[in-house]
Scaffold this motif. Structure first.
Motif, PDB file in Angstrom:
ATOM      1  N   MET A 120       0.826  -1.201   0.000  1.00 14.51           N
ATOM      2  CA  MET A 120       0.000   0.000   0.000  1.00 14.51           C
ATOM      3  C   MET A 120       0.868   1.262   0.000  1.00 14.51           C
ATOM      4  O   MET A 120       1.847   1.363   0.740  1.00 14.51           O
ATOM      5  N   ARG A 121       0.508   2.205  -0.862  1.00 15.93           N
ATOM      6  CA  ARG A 121       1.113   3.548  -0.841  1.00 15.93           C
ATOM      7  C   ARG A 121       0.024   4.515  -0.416  1.00 15.93           C
ATOM      8  O   ARG A 121      -1.027   4.593  -1.042  1.00 15.93           O
ATOM      9  N   PHE A 122       0.299   5.243   0.670  1.00 19.79           N
ATOM     10  CA  PHE A 122      -0.710   6.113   1.262  1.00 19.79           C
ATOM     11  C   PHE A 122      -0.161   7.532   1.299  1.00 19.79           C
ATOM     12  O   PHE A 122       0.924   7.781   1.811  1.00 19.79           O
ATOM     13  N   ARG A 123      -0.921   8.449   0.735  1.00 23.20           N
ATOM     14  CA  ARG A 123      -0.441   9.826   0.648  1.00 23.20           C
ATOM     15  C   ARG A 123      -0.188  10.414   2.037  1.00 23.20           C
ATOM     16  O   ARG A 123      -0.941  10.168   2.967  1.00 23.20           O
ATOM     17  N   SER A 124       0.884  11.169   2.144  1.00 28.38           N
ATOM     18  CA  SER A 124       1.338  11.868   3.349  1.00 28.38           C
ATOM     19  C   SER A 124       1.857  10.919   4.412  1.00 28.38           C
ATOM     20  O   SER A 124       1.995  11.298   5.567  1.00 28.38           O
ATOM     21  N   SER A 125       2.168   9.686   4.028  1.00 32.98           N
ATOM     22  CA  SER A 125       2.766   8.728   4.951  1.00 32.98           C
ATOM     23  C   SER A 125       4.219   8.483   4.548  1.00 32.98           C
ATOM     24  O   SER A 125       4.545   8.425   3.362  1.00 32.98           O
TER      25      SER A 125
END
Length: 429
Positions: A131-136
């Motif tokens: 998973m790629r999660f924005r602002s992480s």
């Protein structure tokens, strides 16, 4: 290759380079080191939309990155644009995208799973290891957040909005999704009783979803009077409990008044030298047990000393703070056969009174973000009156990325300089 009319080989076709432009972004370079930068943005590629960001809500994890350049165990190692609670407008459409047109208003689901692994195929894509999660900061290079003028985002994770749902409410679909997922995991039966510990944005929305699911009583607890009052006044919960701040301080909860030596042992109790850590834990458990009794006394007519009565306690407790003492309280407040849902992520290693869960068969369930929730959230917001007005949760608005620093500073507080409640701070384009 066919020859040209002049007998020369025809020139090879080279696709034209995609057009790039620049946008302004708010970028974090270190603790409290926010800078405005110009970034290049390409035209949306296959399957992507380009979104002009209108509203971004500031989440607790964003505040953590802002203050510490880290969130829990995740430490940023490169500049990071924050923001993941966002809504905006479609301004460009990439190849092979259907179902969207320029000007469509959308809410962004900012976690992008691989879609291929076994967990994704089971529909639990929130647990995807890739998973790629924005602002992480979890993925490297970091997946940049939404505090930018425009971003390119996969169309499949853009959710079209009905006209009557505001950009603010659409941005709050992200924390609402956490609440939907938490209540889905709890699966309360109609008429159940619920306790929500923590009255921040996620706690409020979890309480609202518990009510919507059919819980007849929903008690919300917090140390902040203003947030509890807001929850009751706006219909997020049926009952509210304010934890006395004097009791919620570490010194009074954790046995700060007892005399302990530097060797890690306390004064004798009944002639036995007891480790100070054990006495401290006992005091924590005693405090949590008493606190749970006080919370439950709001909704019960029976003797509030409920802990020995298998019929007392709530059916489900949603722990939305991540604090160890709140987890203790959750276990003591939940009846035999009930459930504790761990919503908040805080203290990573906790000591719990596990015998309470064992002997009373209390299920402890964790949640991590959400999956398959945005469509449900949009339907709930479209059915007016089903949920409290999410727009009311936005207490402060900052216009423009240049004011992000002030927004983050305020979002870390519970009241502003005038003494007004700070609940959800948003940054608007």
């Amino acid at each position: 290759m066919a020859p040209s009319a002049a007998g020369e080989p025809a020139p090879m076709h080279v696709p034209a380079a995609s057009k790039a432009s620049t946008v302004t972004a708010s970028v974090l370079h270190g603790p409290r080191d926010l800078r405005l930068e110009r970034r290049s943005i390409e035209e949306p590629s296959i399957g992507e939309l380009q979104i002009s960001i209108h509203t971004t809500g500031i989440c607790g994890s964003d505040v953590s990155y802002y203050k510490k350049f880290a969130n829990g165990d995740l430490c940023a190692c490169m500049p990071l644009s924050l923001g993941h609670e966002s809504s905006g407008t479609v301004v460009a459409i990439g190849p092979q995208v259907t179902g969207f047109k320029l000007g469509d208003r959308v809410a962004l689901e900012v976690g992008i799973p691989c879609g291929q692994c076994g967990i994704c195929r089971q529909g639990r894509y929130n647990l995807c290891k890739r998973m790629r999660f924005r602002s992480s900061a979890k993925s490297v290079p970091h997946f940049q957040g939404t505090l930018q003028e425009r971003i390119n985002h996969p169309a499949v994770w853009c959710h079209k909005l009905p006209d009557h749902i505001s950009f603010d409410a659409a941005a709050l679909l992200e924390p609402l999704s956490v609440a939907i997922h938490a209540v889905n995991r709890a699966s309360p039966t109609p008429g159940s009783s619920a306790l929500v510990i923590g009255a921040g944005a996620v706690g409020l929305l979890t309480a609202a979803m518990a009510k919507q699911s059919g819980c007849s009583t929903v008690t919300i607890a917090d140390v902040d009077q203003g947030r509890v009052d807001f929850a009751i006044a706006k219909g997020f919960a049926t009952h509210g409990y304010v934890v006395p701040r004097a009791l919620s301080s570490c010194s009074s909860i954790y046995g700060g008044s007892s005399s302990s030596s530097s060797s890690g042992t306390s004064t004798p109790v009944d002639g036995v030298m007891t480790p100070a850590s054990t006495l401290s834990m006992r005091s924590q458990f005693d405090y949590a047990k008493s606190l749970a009794a006080d919370m439950l006394s709001l909704t019960t007519t029976s003797n509030p000393t409920f802990v020995d009565d298998e019929d007392d306690g709530v059916n489900v407790t949603f722990e939305c703070t991540g604090k160890e003492v709140c987890m203790h309280t959750s276990l003591y407040a939940t009846r035999a056969g009930g459930k504790v849902i761990m919503v908040g992520m805080g203290t990573p290693v906790q000591t719990l009174p596990m015998s309470v869960a064992h002997l009373r068969e209390i299920d402890i369930l964790g949640i991590f973000r959400y999956a398959n929730t945005y469509a449900t959230g949009i339907r709930l917001l479209s059915a007016r009156g089903v949920l409290p007005c999410l727009d009311d949760m936005v207490t402060h608005r900052f216009k423009g990325l240049e004011n992000a620093h002030g927004a983050f500073e305020l979002a870390s507080r519970t009241v502003d300089d005038e003494g007004n409640l700070v609940l959800k701070v948003v940054i608007e384009a």
